[in-house]
Scaffold this active site. Structure first.
Site, PDB file in Angstrom:
ATOM      1  N   SER A 125      15.811 -72.421  30.249  1.00  0.00           N
ATOM      2  CA  SER A 125      16.755 -71.354  30.103  1.00  0.00           C
ATOM      3  C   SER A 125      18.004 -71.812  29.400  1.00  0.00           C
ATOM      4  O   SER A 125      18.304 -72.786  29.684  1.00  0.00           O
ATOM      5  CB  SER A 125      17.000 -70.640  31.391  1.00  0.00           C
ATOM      6  OG  SER A 125      18.140 -69.766  31.365  1.00  0.00           O
ATOM      7  N   TYR A 151      20.336 -71.265  40.309  1.00  0.00           N
ATOM      8  CA  TYR A 151      19.273 -71.310  39.408  1.00  0.00           C
ATOM      9  C   TYR A 151      19.228 -71.794  38.377  1.00  0.00           C
ATOM     10  O   TYR A 151      18.461 -72.663  37.849  1.00  0.00           O
ATOM     11  CB  TYR A 151      18.911 -69.465  39.132  1.00  0.00           C
ATOM     12  CG  TYR A 151      18.273 -69.347  37.892  1.00  0.00           C
ATOM     13  CD1 TYR A 151      18.928 -68.855  36.515  1.00  0.00           C
ATOM     14  CD2 TYR A 151      16.889 -69.273  38.067  1.00  0.00           C
ATOM     15  CE1 TYR A 151      18.024 -68.984  35.492  1.00  0.00           C
ATOM     16  CE2 TYR A 151      16.132 -69.382  36.863  1.00  0.00           C
ATOM     17  CZ  TYR A 151      16.616 -68.955  35.724  1.00  0.00           C
ATOM     18  OH  TYR A 151      16.037 -68.724  34.419  1.00  0.00           O
ATOM     19  N   LYS A 155      17.115 -75.121  36.898  1.00  0.00           N
ATOM     20  CA  LYS A 155      16.435 -75.606  35.482  1.00  0.00           C
ATOM     21  C   LYS A 155      16.938 -76.779  34.738  1.00  0.00           C
ATOM     22  O   LYS A 155      16.074 -77.479  34.375  1.00  0.00           O
ATOM     23  CB  LYS A 155      16.779 -74.366  34.706  1.00  0.00           C
ATOM     24  CG  LYS A 155      16.103 -73.048  35.032  1.00  0.00           C
ATOM     25  CD  LYS A 155      14.558 -73.139  34.933  1.00  0.00           C
ATOM     26  CE  LYS A 155      14.005 -71.652  34.972  1.00  0.00           C
ATOM     27  NZ  LYS A 155      12.485 -72.018  35.052  1.00  0.00           N
TER      28      LYS A 155
HETATM   29  C1  WQD Z   1      22.889 -59.577  30.145  1.00  0.00           C
HETATM   30  C2  WQD Z   1      24.307 -58.905  29.695  1.00  0.00           C
HETATM   31  C3  WQD Z   1      25.911 -58.654  31.388  1.00  0.00           C
HETATM   32  C4  WQD Z   1      23.573 -56.084  34.318  1.00  0.00           C
HETATM   33  C5  WQD Z   1      20.486 -64.232  32.303  1.00  0.00           C
HETATM   34  C6  WQD Z   1      20.328 -65.272  33.257  1.00  0.00           C
HETATM   35  C7  WQD Z   1      19.050 -65.460  33.489  1.00  0.00           C
HETATM   36  C8  WQD Z   1      17.821 -65.576  32.306  1.00  0.00           C
HETATM   37  C9  WQD Z   1      18.518 -64.629  31.299  1.00  0.00           C
HETATM   38  C10 WQD Z   1      16.058 -66.651  32.492  1.00  0.00           C
HETATM   39  C11 WQD Z   1      25.552 -59.502  30.299  1.00  0.00           C
HETATM   40  C12 WQD Z   1      25.189 -57.192  31.143  1.00  0.00           C
HETATM   41  C13 WQD Z   1      24.006 -56.739  33.102  1.00  0.00           C
HETATM   42  C14 WQD Z   1      24.165 -55.087  34.472  1.00  0.00           C
HETATM   43  C15 WQD Z   1      25.573 -55.470  32.582  1.00  0.00           C
HETATM   44  N1  WQD Z   1      16.857 -65.598  32.451  1.00  0.00           N
HETATM   45  N2  WQD Z   1      24.933 -56.547  32.392  1.00  0.00           N
HETATM   46  N3  WQD Z   1      25.133 -54.591  33.466  1.00  0.00           N
HETATM   47  O1  WQD Z   1      23.860 -62.599  31.927  1.00  0.00           O
HETATM   48  O2  WQD Z   1      22.624 -63.195  29.883  1.00  0.00           O
HETATM   49  O3  WQD Z   1      21.697 -64.226  32.207  1.00  0.00           O
HETATM   50  O4  WQD Z   1      19.848 -64.490  31.136  1.00  0.00           O
HETATM   51  O5  WQD Z   1      16.581 -67.787  32.471  1.00  0.00           O
HETATM   52  O6  WQD Z   1      18.274 -64.262  34.191  1.00  0.00           O
HETATM   53  O7  WQD Z   1      20.909 -66.504  32.812  1.00  0.00           O
HETATM   54  O8  WQD Z   1      21.494 -61.882  31.385  1.00  0.00           O
HETATM   55  O9  WQD Z   1      20.487 -59.551  31.771  1.00  0.00           O
HETATM   56  O10 WQD Z   1      21.827 -60.585  33.623  1.00  0.00           O
HETATM   57  O11 WQD Z   1      23.016 -59.792  31.356  1.00  0.00           O
HETATM   58  O12 WQD Z   1      26.542 -54.910  31.982  1.00  0.00           O
HETATM   59  O13 WQD Z   1      23.810 -54.241  35.326  1.00  0.00           O
HETATM   60  O14 WQD Z   1      24.209 -57.435  30.340  1.00  0.00           O
HETATM   61  O15 WQD Z   1      27.341 -58.516  31.595  1.00  0.00           O
HETATM   62  O16 WQD Z   1      26.433 -59.320  29.281  1.00  0.00           O
HETATM   63  P1  WQD Z   1      22.562 -62.866  31.196  1.00  0.00           P
HETATM   64  P2  WQD Z   1      21.608 -60.391  32.277  1.00  0.00           P
END
Ligand code: WQD
Length: 332
Positions: A125, A151, A155
Site C-alpha cells: 500500500s 495497518y 504492510k
Molecule cells: C480518501 C480521502 C479522506 C472518508 C487509505 C488507507 C488504506 C488504503 C487506501 C490500502 C481522504 C476523505 C474519507 C470520509 C472523507 N488502502 N474522506 N470522508 O485516507 O487515502 O487512506 O488509502 O492500503 O485504506 O491508507 O483513503 O478512502 O480513507 O480517504 O472526507 O468519510 O477521502 O480525508 O482525503 P486514504 P480514504
C-alpha cells in the site's frame, strides 16, 4: 506457470484479480477466512469468468491447515492479498492487526519455503510511504517513516520481511505492489467493494450514503492547501489494479521488484462527490467537518516504473469507476 494460490481471493481486489487471471488461463486456488468477504463471490466469479477457483476456508494463522494445502497442491506462484485493512480499526486493535497480518504472512512464507514455492506477489500500500516532502510518490523513496497506523506498519514490516527472505535465498522472486486508492468494480456490477461493518474508505462510505444506510458523507476538512480545499488522492479503478497483477506475474524475476499502481493523478474529495452525483444523477448529501488525524493534503503515484518495466498503465478513469459503482449498487 499454471497454478496460482490467491490468499484473500474472495475479497475486493482478490476477486477482481482472479477475473483477470482467468483470462490468462491460470488455474487458481483461493484461501480466505471470510472475515471481510462473502463466499458467494466465488459464484459471481463463475458467472463472469465461467470458472470457479478451488476454495479453502482457512485462516493463515492456522499453520497446520495451511501446510496441508501446500502438501496437496503444487503452486507456481502465490498472490498474497489476505490481511485486515481498516486503518481506524488497526489503531484500536493493534495486536489483532500485527498477529493477523504479520503472523499470517510468516506462516504463508514458511509453507512456501518448505514446499519450494518461490514466487510471490504482495499486496502492499502507498501507506508505507508515510510522510514525504512531496505529493508524487516514487518507489525509491524511503518508507516506514511517519506511518500513522498499525495497518500501514504491518504492510511496511511485511515488505521488509520479503526483502530479508530474498537476501537469505536469492532464488526467491518477489513483487511488491503499492496500491493507491482502489475504487470502482467490474463493469457487470456482479462483484465490488462490500466490506463488513463500518467502512473506512471514501468510496464505500459514499456507497452507503447513496443507499441511505448512512445519512450523509462527512467531508474531513476543506481547508487544505489544495485546488478546492479537500484532500487529493490517486483513485485507481480496481480493474486496472487487477491487470497490474497479471503484468507483475509476467514480469517477475529473481530479487525484489517494487511498483506503484496508481493513475499518477490526484482527485479531490469534492471532485469525487461531483463525479458520483453525475453518474448517479442524484445529489449526494454531505457536510464538511474537521480534518481526520493522519490525513495528508495530497498523495498520488508516479506510476512510470510499472509502465517502463511491466508495460502496465491505467486505462480507466474515475468516471468509469463511478459508472461501474452505480451498476454494482443497482445490483445489490
Ligand atoms: C480518501 C480521502 C479522506 C472518508 C487509505 C488507507 C488504506 C488504503 C487506501 C490500502 C481522504 C476523505 C474519507 C470520509 C472523507 N488502502 N474522506 N470522508 O485516507 O487515502 O487512506 O488509502 O492500503 O485504506 O491508507 O483513503 O478512502 O480513507 O480517504 O472526507 O468519510 O477521502 O480525508 O482525503 P486514504 P480514504
Amino acid at each position: 506457470m499454471k497454478r496460482i494460490l490467491v490468499t484473500g481471493g474472495t475479497g475486493y481486489i482478490g476477486s477482481h484479480t482472479i477475473i483477470e487471471l482467468y483470462k490468462q488461463d491460470y488455474e487458481i486456488d483461493v484461501i480466505d477466512n471470510l472475515v471481510n468477504s462473502k463466499i458467494e463471490v466465488l459464484d459471481k466469479i463463475k458467472e463472469i469468468a465461467g470458472k470457479k477457483p478451488n476454495f479453502y476456508e482457512v485462516d493463515l494463522l492456522n499453520y497446520d491447515a495451511l501446510k496441508k494445502i501446500f502438501e496437496e497442491n503444487q503452486y507456481d506462484l502465490v498472490i498474497h492479498f489476505a490481511g485486515l485493512k481498516a486503518v481506524g480499526e488497526s489503531v484500536e486493535q493493534p495486536l489483532r492487526y500485527y498477529e493477523n497480518n504479520i503472523g499470517g504472512t510468516i506462516n504463508l512464507l514458511k509453507c512456501m519455503k518448505a514446499y519450494g514455492v518461490k514466487k510471490i506477489i504482495f499486496s502492499s500500500s502507498a501507506t508505507v510511504y508515510g510522510e514525504q516532502p512531496v505529493a508524487k510518490l516514487v518507489e525509491t523513496m524511503p518508507t516506514g517513516i511517519g506511518i500513522t497506523n498499525p495497518y500501514g506498519e504491518t504492510k511496511h514490516m511485511i515488505e521488509e520481511i520479503l526483502k530479508d527472505i530474498v537476501e537469505s535465498d536469492p532464488e526467491f522472486e518477489v513483487v511488491i505492489l503499492r496500491y493507491f486508492n482502489p475504487v470502482g468494480n467490474h463493469e457487470s456490477g456482479l462483484i465490488g467493494e462490500d466490506p463488513k461493518g463500518i467502512p473506512n474508505n471514501l468510496m464505500p462510505i459514499i456507497m452507503k450514503v447513496a443507499r441511505g444506510e448512512i445519512k450523509e458523507l462527512s467531508v474531513f476538512g476543506d481547508d487544505y492547501p489544495t485546488l478546492d480545499g479537500t484532500c487529493l488522492r490517486d483513485y485507481i479503478h480496481v480493474v486496472d489494479l487487477a491487470k497490474g497483477h497479471v503484468a507483475a506475474i509476467n514480469g517477475i524475476k529473481p530479487g525484489v521488484s517494487i511498483y506503484n499502481l496508481g493513475t499518477g493523478k490526484g482527485t479531490s474529495v469534492f471532485e469525487m462527490i461531483k463525479a458520483f452525483e453525475k453518474a448517479s444523477k442524484k445529489k449526494l448529501p454531505y457536510k464538511v467537518v474537521g480534518r481526520r488525524a493522519g490525513d495528508l493534503a495530497e498523495i498520488y503515484a508516479d506510476p512510470s516504473k510499472a509502465e517502463r518495466e511491466l508495460g502496465w498503465k491505467t486505462e480507466l478513469t474515475v468516471e468509469d469507476a463511478m459508472r461501474d459503482t452505480i451498476t454494482y449498487l443497482n445490483n445489490l
